[in-house]
Design a protein around this motif. Structure first.
Motif, PDB file in Angstrom:
ATOM      1  N   TRP A  64       0.839  -1.196   0.000  1.00 28.01           N
ATOM      2  CA  TRP A  64       0.000   0.000   0.000  1.00 28.01           C
ATOM      3  C   TRP A  64       0.882   1.257   0.000  1.00 28.01           C
ATOM      4  O   TRP A  64       1.852   1.343   0.780  1.00 28.01           O
ATOM      5  CB  TRP A  64      -0.903   0.022   1.231  1.00 28.01           C
ATOM      6  CG  TRP A  64      -2.014  -0.977   1.199  1.00 28.01           C
ATOM      7  CD1 TRP A  64      -1.990  -2.224   0.637  1.00 28.01           C
ATOM      8  CD2 TRP A  64      -3.309  -0.814   1.776  1.00 28.01           C
ATOM      9  NE1 TRP A  64      -3.206  -2.854   0.838  1.00 28.01           N
ATOM     10  CE2 TRP A  64      -4.027  -2.015   1.527  1.00 28.01           C
ATOM     11  CE3 TRP A  64      -3.928   0.211   2.470  1.00 28.01           C
ATOM     12  CZ2 TRP A  64      -5.342  -2.203   1.963  1.00 28.01           C
ATOM     13  CZ3 TRP A  64      -5.235   0.030   2.912  1.00 28.01           C
ATOM     14  CH2 TRP A  64      -5.933  -1.161   2.652  1.00 28.01           C
ATOM     15  N   PRO A  65       0.563   2.250  -0.814  1.00 26.68           N
ATOM     16  CA  PRO A  65       1.406   3.459  -0.884  1.00 26.68           C
ATOM     17  C   PRO A  65       1.459   4.229   0.428  1.00 26.68           C
ATOM     18  O   PRO A  65       2.457   4.913   0.700  1.00 26.68           O
ATOM     19  CB  PRO A  65       0.760   4.284  -1.998  1.00 26.68           C
ATOM     20  CG  PRO A  65      -0.635   3.755  -2.130  1.00 26.68           C
ATOM     21  CD  PRO A  65      -0.551   2.305  -1.782  1.00 26.68           C
ATOM     22  N   GLU A  66       0.425   4.132   1.246  1.00 24.97           N
ATOM     23  CA  GLU A  66       0.404   4.893   2.514  1.00 24.97           C
ATOM     24  C   GLU A  66       1.496   4.448   3.481  1.00 24.97           C
ATOM     25  O   GLU A  66       1.833   5.167   4.417  1.00 24.97           O
ATOM     26  CB  GLU A  66      -0.961   4.771   3.184  1.00 24.97           C
ATOM     27  CG  GLU A  66      -2.083   5.506   2.465  1.00 24.97           C
ATOM     28  CD  GLU A  66      -2.721   4.674   1.369  1.00 24.97           C
ATOM     29  OE1 GLU A  66      -3.715   5.136   0.777  1.00 24.97           O
ATOM     30  OE2 GLU A  66      -2.231   3.538   1.097  1.00 24.97           O
ATOM     31  N   THR A  67       2.054   3.237   3.266  1.00 29.87           N
ATOM     32  CA  THR A  67       3.157   2.788   4.133  1.00 29.87           C
ATOM     33  C   THR A  67       4.462   3.496   3.801  1.00 29.87           C
ATOM     34  O   THR A  67       5.394   3.489   4.604  1.00 29.87           O
ATOM     35  CB  THR A  67       3.373   1.268   4.006  1.00 29.87           C
ATOM     36  OG1 THR A  67       3.766   0.956   2.664  1.00 29.87           O
ATOM     37  CG2 THR A  67       2.109   0.504   4.357  1.00 29.87           C
ATOM     38  N   GLN A  68       4.529   4.109   2.608  1.00 31.84           N
ATOM     39  CA  GLN A  68       5.763   4.759   2.157  1.00 31.84           C
ATOM     40  C   GLN A  68       5.761   6.268   2.364  1.00 31.84           C
ATOM     41  O   GLN A  68       6.766   6.932   2.127  1.00 31.84           O
ATOM     42  CB  GLN A  68       5.993   4.459   0.666  1.00 31.84           C
ATOM     43  CG  GLN A  68       5.968   2.978   0.319  1.00 31.84           C
ATOM     44  CD  GLN A  68       6.982   2.178   1.124  1.00 31.84           C
ATOM     45  OE1 GLN A  68       8.130   2.602   1.285  1.00 31.84           O
ATOM     46  NE2 GLN A  68       6.566   1.027   1.638  1.00 31.84           N
ATOM     47  N   GLU A  69       4.620   6.810   2.798  1.00 28.72           N
ATOM     48  CA  GLU A  69       4.560   8.249   3.037  1.00 28.72           C
ATOM     49  C   GLU A  69       5.438   8.618   4.218  1.00 28.72           C
ATOM     50  O   GLU A  69       5.787   7.784   5.053  1.00 28.72           O
ATOM     51  CB  GLU A  69       3.111   8.678   3.295  1.00 28.72           C
ATOM     52  CG  GLU A  69       2.187   8.469   2.109  1.00 28.72           C
ATOM     53  CD  GLU A  69       0.749   8.838   2.429  1.00 28.72           C
ATOM     54  OE1 GLU A  69       0.489   9.327   3.541  1.00 28.72           O
ATOM     55  OE2 GLU A  69      -0.122   8.629   1.572  1.00 28.72           O
TER      56      GLU A  69
END
Length: 317
Positions: A64-69
């Motif tokens: 999920w992209p939110e883990t990389q924010e």
């Protein structure tokens, strides 16, 4: 999760309404699974700390992209939800605005024959949510007949538990879900076409035992009480009477609603100051949801709001 993940979040709208997520809120999804609740919480602007002991769920969540924010709005914890307090402390989080729990086995686990949770298709007799520790086969092939009977009775509410346990011991070694289902059906005199497969109760009981699910739930409720700030929301979805009974009793005690055993006992001695208030009535799926997702038929949502009282120490009671 991948687009093929066969998962429909249960009571999704009702859970989100109970949690009241807002931008900047910190919410714990104690049972991440396929991330159905987490997705809606992130869309509402919350930061989510998601727990799951299943490494497959965590591996999918890491895409999920939110883990990389920076900072990440989705923080994944590959741990049991009973360990919430310690895990969040390690992440520098002492209090949260909401906790949601969706208790029991996930659709993904049920639908993967190799995980051994169901008998719809034959697979290894496993049932381990965390894919570690003793499996269902380990338990059934080594435990005493009386212990197996106790597990079936306590966790599956199987009235013929001794007969089923005797049949299981006589059929050892058991290695697949199909073998176990056939043993249980034969012991109980299964009639083809009956509305409910009699093996269902035994599978539930063994799964709960292998994963210590009820003990985990009890510890997780205590953890939520400790973590939630005043005004924080707790929402718990359960799928059978054993789970729901634990949640209901917890909220009754925490809200001070437990009936006094005797009218002669002073009111002041009944219970400590309530740590939860605004305990909502139990919510069950609508007919429309059941039409979309038959697996929701036994779901019950219970929700409440944290007060500003210090958390109780139930272990010392």
């Amino acid at each position: 999760m991948t687009a093929a993940a066969p998962h429909i979040p249960v009571l999704l709208d009702e859970v989100i309404a109970a949690l009241e997520p807002r931008p900047g809120a910190v919410i714990v999804d104690a049972t991440f699974g396929a991330g159905g609740y987490t997705r809606r919480l992130l869309d509402a602007g919350a930061q989510v700390h998601a727990f799951d002991r299943d490494p497959d769920a965590i591996a999918a969540g890491r895409q999920w992209p939110e883990t990389q924010e920076q900072p990440p709005r989705l923080v994944l914890h590959p741990r049991r939800f009973s360990e919430m307090v310690a895990a969040l402390a390690e992440a520098g989080v002492a209090q949260v605005d909401g906790v949601v729990m969706d208790i029991g086995v996930s659709s993904m686990q049920l639908d993967q024959a190799e995980r051994g949770f169901a008998f719809a298709s034959d697979g290894p007799l496993d049932m381990r949510m965390g894919q570690d520790g003793p499996s269902a086969a380990d338990f059934l092939n080594t435990a005493a007949e009386a212990e197996i009977a106790d597990v079936l009775f306590q966790y599956g509410e199987e009235r013929q538990s001794r007969r089923v346990a005797r049949a299981i011991v006589a059929a050892r070694p058991l290695t697949t879900t199909g073998q176990l289902a056939q043993v249980v059906r034969k012991a109980l005199g299964h009639r083809p076409g009956a509305p409910k497969d009699p093996a269902t109760r035994s599978f539930q009981a063994i799964r709960i035992h292998v994963n210590a699910e009820l003990e985990e739930l009890d510890s997780a409720l205590d953890a939520a009480e400790q973590l939630l700030r005043a005004g924080g929301k707790l929402a718990v979805v359960s799928f059978h009477s054993l789970e729901d009974r634990i949640v209901k009793q917890f909220l009754r005690e925490a809200s001070g609603a437990v009936a006094n055993a005797s009218r002669h006992v002073p009111v002041a001695a009944r219970a400590a100051a309530p740590t939860f208030a605004q305990v909502a009535k139990a919510v069950r799926p609508s007919e429309a949801e059941l039409a979309r997702n038959p697996r929701a038929r036994s779901a019950t949502l219970r929700a409440a709001t944290r007060t500003d009282e210090a958390p109780r120490d139930r272990r010392a009671a």
